[in-house]
Design a protein around this motif. Structure first.
Motif: not given
Length: 367
Positions: A303-311
């Motif tokens: 997945p696109l790591l860090g693109s959720g809660r990580g912003g």
């Protein structure tokens, strides 16, 4: 003579019957409107009338916009992996989760729209069957795209999935973003890690969770490596089994520690360098353990790591992951690499890899 175009109201009525029955119980049911459309659209090699109707439904659903609409339709009609034989109430509940609404609200509102949209696409296919595209059934259990791009002087193929991560099918390893404590989010949340935890759990006939194997294995991994109760270094990867996802052909989950908790808040910080380090480590773990399995592990999905809660912006996350993947493929690695995203906008970024990824602030035309 061309088959008559079905009546829209009849299609919606029969789609409601399919929703109640599920694909495995279509045999012997009277579905004249759907069967008429299937005769016009689906090749005669489909076999039984029920198989032809199911093929028609999959084709129509594949034409829906990627995202909540298509995903809800797959759950509603039992087309999502692992849902063919599930009770209608369970499939409706999963579809309601996609829209983050109650089951009752979904039944009265969203479900009506979903079925009407499917019927609309069936009508389009039946009206112009010669122009109907053949569905591309990918390893993820739905439509997928192939992206060809250069890596180390050779052409490689990436497989792009545009759907929720828990719909992946026949992909050996899925990389799941994690915080530095390897603390999994609650299953009802909407993140990649929560979706994988929910899909990997073992449920009883009433839907109750009987076992949470990925959570248990992560705790065991932390105890074995002496990090129980404390943070690991960013970029660390913990490998676990996949629980119930094994029934979909997903055999391993690699938990990538990229999210650094921000003290005194519920927020996280993610650095692109940590994402690259984690992606490289995931590929190294794959190389270490692929021969321990029969057949050997060969495919991995990011997945696109860090693109959720990580912003992290999608383009920044993708560039960070691709830096590690490209370096591995340039060395001649033969892994089958997949990306899974939720939105058409994110998919468009992955499809631009062949043109070269640039920093988010660089808006010059690709050349």
């Amino acid at each position: 003579m061309a088959a008559p175009v079905p009546d829209p109201a009849s299609l919606v009525s029969e789609l409601k019957e399919v929703r109640r029955a599920g694909p495995v119980r279509l045999r012997g049911r009277a579905l004249p409107a759907l069967e008429s459309a299937a005769d016009a659209v689906v090749p005669s090699t489909a076999g039984t009338a029920g198989a032809a109707v199911e093929s028609l439904l999959r084709l129509a659903v594949s034409q829906l916009d990627a995202g909540t609409l298509r995903t809800a339709a797959e759950y509603t009609l039992g087309l999502a992996p692992g849902t063919r034989d599930r009770p209608a109430s369970e499939r409706r509940a999963r579809a309601a989760e996609v829209y983050r609404v109650s089951v009752e609200r979904f039944r009265k509102d969203h479900e009506v729209v979903v079925l009407e949209q499917v019927a609309e696409h069936i009508l389009r296919l039946a009206a112009a069957p010669a122009a109907a595209p053949a569905p591309t059934a990918g390893p993820g259990g739905g439509t997928h795209r192939t992206v060809r791009c250069p890596a180390g002087g050779r052409q490689v193929e990436l497989t792009l999935h545009v759907h929720p991560v828990d719909l992946l099918r026949e992909v050996d390893v899925v990389v799941s973003p994690s915080n530095l404590h390897f603390a999994l989010p609650e299953p009802y949340k909407s993140s990649v890690a929560a979706s994988l935890r929910r899909a990997s759990a073992r449920h009883g006939v009433t839907g109750d969770v009987l076992a949470d194997p990925v959570q248990d294995e992560l705790r065991a991994w932390a105890a074995e490596h002496g990090v129980a109760g404390r943070a690991v270094r960013p970029g660390t990867v913990a490998a676990t089994g996949s629980g119930a996802l094994a029934e979909q052909g997903v055999r391993r989950i690699y938990h990538a520690a990229v999210a650094v908790p921000r003290a005194g808040t519920n927020d996280y910080d993610v650095l692109p360098t940590d994402v690259t380090r984690a992606a490289a480590r995931a590929l190294a773990v794959l190389a270490e353990e692929h021969r321990r399995f029969d057949p050997p592990l060969r495919s991995i999905c990011f997945p696109l790591l860090g693109s959720g809660r990580g912003g992290l912006p999608h383009e920044v996350s993708l560039a960070a992951v691709w830096a590690a993947v490209e370096a591995e493929l340039a060395r001649g690695a033969q892994w089958e690499v997949h990306f899974v995203v939720r939105t058409p906008e994110a998919a468009a970024l992955v499809e631009r890899i062949p043109a070269g990824l640039r920093p988010a602030h660089d808006r010059r035309p690709a050349g």
